[in-house]
Design a protein around this motif. Sequence first.
Motif, PDB file in Angstrom:
ATOM      1  N   GLN A 279     -61.183  49.076  28.519  1.00 11.34           N
ATOM      2  CA  GLN A 279     -61.135  47.598  27.598  1.00 11.34           C
ATOM      3  C   GLN A 279     -60.751  47.985  26.198  1.00 11.34           C
ATOM      4  O   GLN A 279     -59.782  47.458  25.786  1.00 11.34           O
ATOM      5  N   SER A 280     -61.381  48.837  25.683  1.00 11.30           N
ATOM      6  CA  SER A 280     -61.207  49.094  24.166  1.00 11.30           C
ATOM      7  C   SER A 280     -61.652  50.476  23.818  1.00 11.30           C
ATOM      8  O   SER A 280     -62.446  51.138  24.248  1.00 11.30           O
ATOM      9  N   MET A 281     -61.085  51.108  22.668  1.00  6.69           N
ATOM     10  CA  MET A 281     -61.661  52.450  22.307  1.00  6.69           C
ATOM     11  C   MET A 281     -62.340  52.376  20.976  1.00  6.69           C
ATOM     12  O   MET A 281     -62.220  51.283  20.350  1.00  6.69           O
ATOM     13  N   GLU A 282     -63.009  53.397  20.670  1.00  9.89           N
ATOM     14  CA  GLU A 282     -63.640  53.404  19.639  1.00  9.89           C
ATOM     15  C   GLU A 282     -62.834  53.381  18.010  1.00  9.89           C
ATOM     16  O   GLU A 282     -61.544  53.888  18.303  1.00  9.89           O
ATOM     17  N   GLN A 283     -63.213  52.818  17.069  1.00  8.21           N
ATOM     18  CA  GLN A 283     -62.341  52.496  15.941  1.00  8.21           C
ATOM     19  C   GLN A 283     -62.899  53.597  14.754  1.00  8.21           C
ATOM     20  O   GLN A 283     -63.838  54.074  14.755  1.00  8.21           O
ATOM     21  N   GLY A 284     -62.086  53.821  13.798  1.00 11.32           N
ATOM     22  CA  GLY A 284     -62.146  54.476  12.775  1.00 11.32           C
ATOM     23  C   GLY A 284     -62.256  56.044  12.983  1.00 11.32           C
ATOM     24  O   GLY A 284     -62.825  56.911  12.201  1.00 11.32           O
ATOM     25  N   LEU A 285     -61.621  56.444  14.086  1.00 12.43           N
ATOM     26  CA  LEU A 285     -61.434  57.851  14.425  1.00 12.43           C
ATOM     27  C   LEU A 285     -60.626  58.570  13.480  1.00 12.43           C
ATOM     28  O   LEU A 285     -59.419  58.026  13.056  1.00 12.43           O
ATOM     29  N   GLU A 286     -60.849  59.716  13.242  1.00 12.80           N
ATOM     30  CA  GLU A 286     -59.813  60.565  12.493  1.00 12.80           C
ATOM     31  C   GLU A 286     -58.670  61.190  13.168  1.00 12.80           C
ATOM     32  O   GLU A 286     -57.889  61.898  12.867  1.00 12.80           O
ATOM     33  N   PHE A 287     -58.696  60.848  14.574  1.00 11.83           N
ATOM     34  CA  PHE A 287     -57.562  61.384  15.423  1.00 11.83           C
ATOM     35  C   PHE A 287     -57.356  60.172  16.512  1.00 11.83           C
ATOM     36  O   PHE A 287     -58.317  59.256  16.619  1.00 11.83           O
ATOM     37  N   GLU A 288     -56.302  60.264  17.123  1.00 13.77           N
ATOM     38  CA  GLU A 288     -55.962  59.368  18.150  1.00 13.77           C
ATOM     39  C   GLU A 288     -56.499  59.754  19.395  1.00 13.77           C
ATOM     40  O   GLU A 288     -56.001  60.747  19.960  1.00 13.77           O
ATOM     41  N   PRO A 289     -57.192  58.907  20.071  1.00 25.93           N
ATOM     42  CA  PRO A 289     -57.800  59.635  21.457  1.00 25.93           C
ATOM     43  C   PRO A 289     -56.624  59.527  22.361  1.00 25.93           C
ATOM     44  O   PRO A 289     -55.552  58.777  22.104  1.00 25.93           O
ATOM     45  N   TRP A 290     -56.799  60.298  23.470  1.00 23.21           N
ATOM     46  CA  TRP A 290     -55.697  60.233  24.581  1.00 23.21           C
ATOM     47  C   TRP A 290     -56.015  59.133  25.626  1.00 23.21           C
ATOM     48  O   TRP A 290     -54.899  58.834  26.238  1.00 23.21           O
ATOM     49  N   ALA A 291     -57.009  58.614  25.578  1.00 18.07           N
ATOM     50  CA  ALA A 291     -57.142  57.284  26.315  1.00 18.07           C
ATOM     51  C   ALA A 291     -56.486  56.142  25.863  1.00 18.07           C
ATOM     52  O   ALA A 291     -56.601  55.898  24.353  1.00 18.07           O
ATOM     53  N   LYS A 292     -56.259  54.829  26.473  1.00 17.34           N
ATOM     54  CA  LYS A 292     -56.054  53.641  25.672  1.00 17.34           C
ATOM     55  C   LYS A 292     -56.297  52.672  26.569  1.00 17.34           C
ATOM     56  O   LYS A 292     -56.888  52.818  27.811  1.00 17.34           O
ATOM     57  N   ALA A 293     -56.379  51.360  26.060  1.00 17.60           N
ATOM     58  CA  ALA A 293     -56.699  50.082  26.930  1.00 17.60           C
ATOM     59  C   ALA A 293     -55.767  49.986  27.830  1.00 17.60           C
ATOM     60  O   ALA A 293     -54.521  50.155  27.695  1.00 17.60           O
ATOM     61  N   GLY A 294     -56.452  49.509  29.162  1.00 13.25           N
ATOM     62  CA  GLY A 294     -55.738  49.395  30.315  1.00 13.25           C
ATOM     63  C   GLY A 294     -55.718  50.517  31.004  1.00 13.25           C
ATOM     64  O   GLY A 294     -55.204  50.334  32.587  1.00 13.25           O
ATOM     65  N   ASP A 295     -56.045  51.720  30.527  1.00 14.21           N
ATOM     66  CA  ASP A 295     -56.090  52.846  31.723  1.00 14.21           C
ATOM     67  C   ASP A 295     -56.954  52.716  32.799  1.00 14.21           C
ATOM     68  O   ASP A 295     -58.270  52.001  32.577  1.00 14.21           O
ATOM     69  N   ARG A 296     -56.755  53.159  33.962  1.00 12.93           N
ATOM     70  CA  ARG A 296     -57.472  53.029  35.067  1.00 12.93           C
ATOM     71  C   ARG A 296     -58.099  54.419  35.722  1.00 12.93           C
ATOM     72  O   ARG A 296     -57.194  55.114  35.817  1.00 12.93           O
ATOM     73  N   LEU A 297     -59.266  54.705  35.554  1.00 11.27           N
ATOM     74  CA  LEU A 297     -60.081  56.055  35.620  1.00 11.27           C
ATOM     75  C   LEU A 297     -61.093  55.831  36.853  1.00 11.27           C
ATOM     76  O   LEU A 297     -61.724  54.903  37.227  1.00 11.27           O
TER      77      LEU A 297
END
Length: 961
Positions: A279-297
Amino acid sequence: MADAETPTAARDYRDTVFLPETPFPMRGGLPQKEPLILEQWGDLYGRLRARRQADGAPLYVLHDGPPYANGDIHIGHALNKTLKDFVVRSRFLLGYDVDYVPGWDCHGLPIEWKIEETFRAQGKRKDEVSKAAFRAACREYAAGWIDVQREQFKRLGVIGDWAGRYATMDFATEAAIVREFHKFKSSGQLYRGSKPVMWSPVERTALADAEIEYHDHVSPTIWVKFPVTGATDDHPDDLLAFRHATPAVVIWTTTPWTIPANRAISYGPEIAYGLYEVQSMEQGLEFEPWAKAGDRLIVADKLAEEVFKAARIATWTRLDDLNPSGLECAHPLAELHPGYGFSVPLLAGDHVTDDAGTGFVHTAPGHGADDFEVWRAHGHHEVPDTVDPDGAYYPHVPLFAGLKVLETEGKKTGRFGDANPAVVQKLIEAGTLLARGRLEHSYPHSWRSKAPVIFRNTPQWFIRMDKPLGGDDGETLRELALRAIDDTAFHPAGGKNRIRSMVETRPDWLISRQRAWGTPLAMFVDKHTGQPLNDPEVDARILKAIEAGGADAWFETPDTEFLGVHDPAQYEKVEDILDVWFDSGCTHAFTLEGRADSRWPADLYLEGSDQHRGWFQSNLLEGCGTRGRAPYQAVLTHGFTLDENGEKMSKSKGNTTDPAVVIKESGADILRLWVALVDYAEDQRIGKQILQTTVDAYRKLRNTVRYLLGALNGFEAAERLPLEQMPPLERFILHRLWELDGQVRRAYGSYRFQDVVRPVLEFCSNDLSALYFDVRKDSLYCDRPDSVRRRACRTVMDEVFMRLTAWLAPLTPFTMEEAWTTRFPDAGTNCARVIPDTPAAWENAAEAERWGRIEAVLEVVNEALEAARRDKRIGGALDAWPAVTLPAEAMAAFEGLDAAEVFRTSGAELTPGETIAVDVRTADHPKCARSWRRVPDVGSDPDYPDLSARDADAVRYLERV
């Protein structure tokens, strides 16, 4: 006669007092004396065997586990060989004929490496040196260290058949090892299999479990997405869920370099899995995570939160349950290269858990035992080869050809190479990396090179653990080994469970190695069938050649000379060498069997506890595979030696204890006494402080023996007194000898050396020094030589000496030899003795109980006398005449005894009372000029007015003699 008014000079009676004299010095001087004693012993072991055999003694066999011939001995060697010497000497002492042939393990990587270094120093690479020259250099190196270690073991006092020693590199021995190998070949237990094995890229060889040790290691960890590409018809509902976004199965691994070798994903049939949407990713990270909203795992429900935390996913929704059975995925690198365009199926596997990771296991059948088994169990037979013997990807591996998993040359040897970061980078490019991290965990390393190892698929030779021998109804090697374990006595008993659990779960025995220095798998294999050639005539020719020329003969003799009528073009010559554990696992076959003065199986094997997975186990499997049982009746194990703080010894830490230094400074008997005092079944500690404690214990033993030697000066058989004339105190000491004799015999019989030396030390300190010697000192020094009391004392001291020097001979042989030859210079060596028979008539429980009560009173009296000395009311015990009140039971104990003699005072009064109470009174009588006792009869003999009646009688007797 002098005038009555003229003062008479006091007579000096010192020459009438028997003061113990002996040339046996107080200080041991062991570093100087021990080499002289060794020289006098000569071939002591050979003489002992000859004597016992002449006497028809029963045979006892201790089989020596071979140390490795590549350096000076360390404290672990000293402990091990000293314990073995305790066994050998104690069995001789108990009347056995003892077979003990020391041996050495000579083949293997450490020596091979050392010789490679030597040639490199000469500017030569290994492949520039002939195999024959290389092996000759290895042989010479090992032979040199055998000579060095032999002398170091001898200096410890270790006796054995040194002239008949065995070595795994002797020509006859190599032939015997090949003969044992041929037995497995001919019985059908041997097979060549292509499966993942522990592989050392640094050493370029396969390793067995026994050659692996585990160290902490930090590995990269990655979570990887495998996009789902399809499913069987059993998944219509699941496929509906895939319409809007392609889901991915998530795996977790600590070996990114194995991703190119992935061919499947394993799941646990009992694990609950779910389909989740980000649904959402953590905010304020120093790098861009490899997961994103909408991914199905797709992950295990139990581990979902942990996975999402690693991927920095803030919120998610569980869409549905999911059954992984029948799903298929794409390889995570498929988008980057068509070489990864194959389908990755999901396979059920019992090894999968939801304790950690994602609940799915990335399966690379060429790089993991479980991976291989689950891949084969689902009908797949092709196992990809991705990594070569040097730990680099093969040229055919897409994207990563030539990259190193492990560095094998230069300063970075043994470190992980470029493979891991390269794979991670490509996963990022492909968009299939979900998260990464680092994990400190226990990782397998080679116990020789200390470098990490990898699982790698290679063709190797194995011995089957689970194939019935002798037909379908026969027992398997595993079953035979487990039964043999149950039939073996273990010391300590816990060793049985340890080795049993290892044998229950161990894989087939990997016996081939890809090196030069060792015994070859001397056989030919049919190129068409892959089966070994079983021809007795061929095998006989092979063995004859190796007996004459050693293992070199196998490599240098033309195939035609071995094969005879067989066509050389049809057969492949195997040039692998045998695992060194197979070498040493055969030692029983060429050391015990076939010798008239030995026996198979051995009575005992004795090694460190790590040999449950090493030498004990290889001998067990070899013996069971060829003879149906273990080659030993009993197994004894000892722990490891640590420093004084309980830390592992390391030269880099500077906390090692060098046995050579201890011997040079203190002597071998001090080191041996330390071994006797520790509980060898557990890990032991050693260092300067502990050794000083050992030295203190040694001094007590030495001083006891020294006092006995002095007290027995001039003792002859005519002086002996029969038991029925012995006073109560002597009867008590004889009882203690009887009691100790049984303890010592039982302790030696069950290898409990601590239970020999500690009770003997306590006997010396408590019963002898603190009681017997002290009580009998006055009688020994001052009684007439023919008095019953003095004769009894010397008779008992003789019995004590005869047993102490026997009991302690296996533990401190140099000191006991010195003591024995000091008293009996022409009686031969102390080491040849058996324990003297101890008469059953010496048992006297009533006397032991009586002296137990007396010693309780004596303790109170001594405390009172010491207080009086401190208060300066008396100068010494002979100035005292204590009045002691005693309860009835204690009073009864003193019946028939001279209480003053027991208290070492000039006199004593005993009166009944409720409790033990002591009133220290002074002895108001003249002081005897000879014994210093203050007694009423001083001056009663007119010829000796300054002596007591007893002393006057003794002096008159001595003057008459």
